[in-house]
Structures are given as structure tokens and as C-alpha cells.
Enzyme design. Structure first.
Site, mmCIF file in Angstrom:
data_model
loop_
_atom_site.group_PDB
_atom_site.id
_atom_site.type_symbol
_atom_site.label_atom_id
_atom_site.label_comp_id
_atom_site.label_asym_id
_atom_site.label_seq_id
_atom_site.Cartn_x
_atom_site.Cartn_y
_atom_site.Cartn_z
ATOM 1 N N ASP A 44 7.835 8.320 6.342
ATOM 2 C CA ASP A 44 6.648 7.508 6.608
ATOM 3 C C ASP A 44 5.744 8.134 7.673
ATOM 4 O O ASP A 44 6.186 8.958 8.478
ATOM 5 C CB ASP A 44 7.056 6.119 7.112
ATOM 6 C CG ASP A 44 7.652 5.248 6.022
ATOM 7 O OD1 ASP A 44 7.862 5.760 4.906
ATOM 8 O OD2 ASP A 44 7.916 4.067 6.290
ATOM 9 N N ASP A 45 4.482 7.699 7.658
ATOM 10 C CA ASP A 45 3.508 7.900 8.750
ATOM 11 C C ASP A 45 2.758 9.223 8.741
ATOM 12 O O ASP A 45 1.881 9.427 9.580
ATOM 13 C CB ASP A 45 4.159 7.717 10.126
ATOM 14 C CG ASP A 45 4.656 6.297 10.355
ATOM 15 O OD1 ASP A 45 4.430 5.448 9.465
ATOM 16 O OD2 ASP A 45 5.268 6.040 11.398
ATOM 17 N N HIS A 95 0.895 3.937 2.573
ATOM 18 C CA HIS A 95 1.445 3.253 3.751
ATOM 19 C C HIS A 95 0.322 2.641 4.586
ATOM 20 O O HIS A 95 0.388 2.645 5.814
ATOM 21 C CB HIS A 95 2.256 4.274 4.567
ATOM 22 C CG HIS A 95 3.257 3.673 5.501
ATOM 23 N ND1 HIS A 95 4.107 2.637 5.154
ATOM 24 C CD2 HIS A 95 3.575 3.987 6.797
ATOM 25 C CE1 HIS A 95 4.876 2.343 6.172
ATOM 26 N NE2 HIS A 95 4.570 3.138 7.194
ATOM 27 N N HIS A 99 -2.560 1.694 9.530
ATOM 28 C CA HIS A 99 -1.237 1.445 10.120
ATOM 29 C C HIS A 99 -1.352 0.558 11.355
ATOM 30 O O HIS A 99 -0.488 0.562 12.234
ATOM 31 C CB HIS A 99 -0.535 2.758 10.465
ATOM 32 C CG HIS A 99 0.966 2.647 10.496
ATOM 33 N ND1 HIS A 99 1.663 2.261 11.614
ATOM 34 C CD2 HIS A 99 1.909 2.878 9.545
ATOM 35 C CE1 HIS A 99 2.963 2.265 11.362
ATOM 36 N NE2 HIS A 99 3.139 2.631 10.102
ATOM 37 N N HIS A 197 10.878 9.389 9.315
ATOM 38 C CA HIS A 197 9.462 9.495 9.686
ATOM 39 C C HIS A 197 9.051 10.948 9.886
ATOM 40 O O HIS A 197 9.881 11.808 10.187
ATOM 41 C CB HIS A 197 9.189 8.697 10.962
ATOM 42 C CG HIS A 197 9.318 7.211 10.775
ATOM 43 N ND1 HIS A 197 10.539 6.587 10.724
ATOM 44 C CD2 HIS A 197 8.378 6.243 10.593
ATOM 45 C CE1 HIS A 197 10.351 5.284 10.524
ATOM 46 N NE2 HIS A 197 9.058 5.053 10.452
#
Length: 239
Positions: A44-45, A95, A99, A197
Site C-alpha cells: 500500500d501507499d 487506494h 489518503h 507498505h
């Protein structure tokens, strides 16, 4: 005498089966229950300059594909990294764009708008339309029946996780701690979805990745990517 021979034959046959079974368990480390069970490595991210490229290098070296849930705003000036993710056969998920928890969870419409904005950005760069999404922080306490219906109307499918190496809350965990966390899972799961991540501060995640890959390879798991054909996996819907 006849019955004695029959008796010893039965005993011998039973011992052969027992020994054979023991040897199978010993040689395979008791891991036969995992054979062909899928495991999904997810990050993620990203994308980020150093860490994402390092992860891609390691995945390529080990001939493993993964799924990257990207943040729209992070793509700016890193289009080449996103393109590399796609060109090397990995899956790309959405995602949100910002965020920003305070923003994205303000309303269902804002949440969906952020996913659509990121979807458009990914398509502009790769030509691929991604319909797989992940809630920042997970869908727990955010996913309602109404939101689920709206997401499905937009052809989105949700993927949470059931293994967490905890590099999101603590990126400075040691390599061994991260690798150990990746091994914590329930045997009841028919598939494993590992949360990791690829932020700029997740350098130890990249260093732990080879250990994680080797662990699941040794157990006989099959590495797969999440696509729109993958069955959804989300937490309990809020009332």
C-alpha cells in the site's frame, strides 16, 4: 499357522502405511495442507522513489508477482515507477487519491470520487482500468451496505487483508520482526492476503521481503496477484 501368517501380514502392512505416512510428513515438514493455497503479497501507499523500485527488484529476482494499491497523489512525478509495476506483470489497485482519512471518509460520494480519480490517473499512464480497491486503514467501520452497493455499481471490488506485518504503524521494526509478523496467520484461511507498505520509510520491508517470499515458497504456497476475477475479501459490514 494360517491365521498367524495372516495376522503378521496385517501387522506388517499397517506398519508400512504408518512409516510411509510418517516419512511423508517428515520430508514435507507437515506442510502438505498448504500446497496450492494462494498467497497475495500486497503493498500500500506507493509509488515511492526508492522503496517501490527496490521491492520490484526483489520480486523480479524471485520471480514473484504482487499487487500494489497506489495512492493517486503519489503517482505525480513517479509515472515511470507505476509503468514499471504494470510492465513487469504486477497488479495495480486503487487506494484513494489523497489518503486523507478526514476527507475520504466524510461521505460515500467523496470516497468513490477519490477512487475514480485514481483509476483515471492509472489508466492515463498504463492504459489499464483497475477496479480493485483497498480502504486506507481497512474497510472495518467504514463499509456499509449502501456503500458496498455503490462501489459495485462502479464495478469496484474490495480487498482487505488477513496477515499484517505491521510496517504501516511501525516502519522501523527490525527485518526479523517484520518477517516474523508475516508468518502469523490462521490455518483456517483458504487464502492469505499479506498487508505491507512501500512508503519512503519502509526500507526494512524491502529487506524483509526475501525472507517472507522464501518462507511461503517453502510451505508450498502459490503466489498470485489480485485481479477483478479474484473473490472479494472485506471485513464485517457496519450496521
Amino acid at each position: 499357522m494360517k491365521y498367524k501368517k495372516l495376522y503378521f501380514t496385517i501387522i506388517l502392512f499397517s506398519l508400512c502405511i504408518l512409516i510411509s505416512g510418517f516419512n511423508y510428513y517428515y520430508n514435507d515438514g507437515g506442510k502438505d495442507e498448504h500446497v496450492n493455497k494462494p498467497v497475495y503479497l500486497t503493498f500500500d501507499d506507493g509509488p515511492t522513489y526508492v522503496v517501490t523500485n527496490k521491492l520490484l527488484d526483489i520480486l523480479k529476482e524471485h520471480d514473484v508477482k504482487a499487487t500494489f494499491f497506489v495512492v493517486g497523489k503519489e503517482i505525480e512525478d513517479k509515472e515511470d515507477i507505476l509503468k514499471r509495476i504494470y510492465d513487469e506483470g504486477h497488479s495495480i489497485g486503487l487506494h484513494t487519491y489523497s489518503h486523507d482519512f478526514n476527507k475520504i471518509y466524510k461521505s460515500d460520494d467523496i470516497f468513490i470520487e477519490e477512487m475514480l480519480k485514481t483509476q483515471k490517473k492509472v489508466k492515463e499512464i498504463t492504459g489499464y482500468t483497475s477496479n480493485i480497491i483497498r480502504f486506507p486503514g481497512g474497510s472495518s467501520k467504514h463499509l456499509s451496505t449502501e456503500l458496498l452497493e455503490k462501489l459495485h455499481q462502479n464495478n469496484f471490488k474490495i480487498y482487505d487483508w488477513n496477515v499484517n506485518i505491521s510496517d504501516g504503524v511501525n516502519p522501523n521494526l527490525t527485518i526479523d520482526q517484520l518477517a516474523s509478523n508475516a508468518k502469523k496467520n490462521s490455518k483456517n484461511y483458504s487464502r492469505l492476503i499479506i498487508l505491507m507498505h512501500c512508503n519512503f520509510n519502509n526500507k526494512n520491508t524491502a529487506k524483509a521481503l526475501p525472507k517472507i517470499i522464501e518462507y511461503y515458497k517453502d510451505l508450498g504456497y502459490e503466489f498470485e496477484t489480485i485481479t477483478e476475477d479474484t473473490k472479494e475479501y472485506y471485513y464485517k459490514i457496519k450496521k
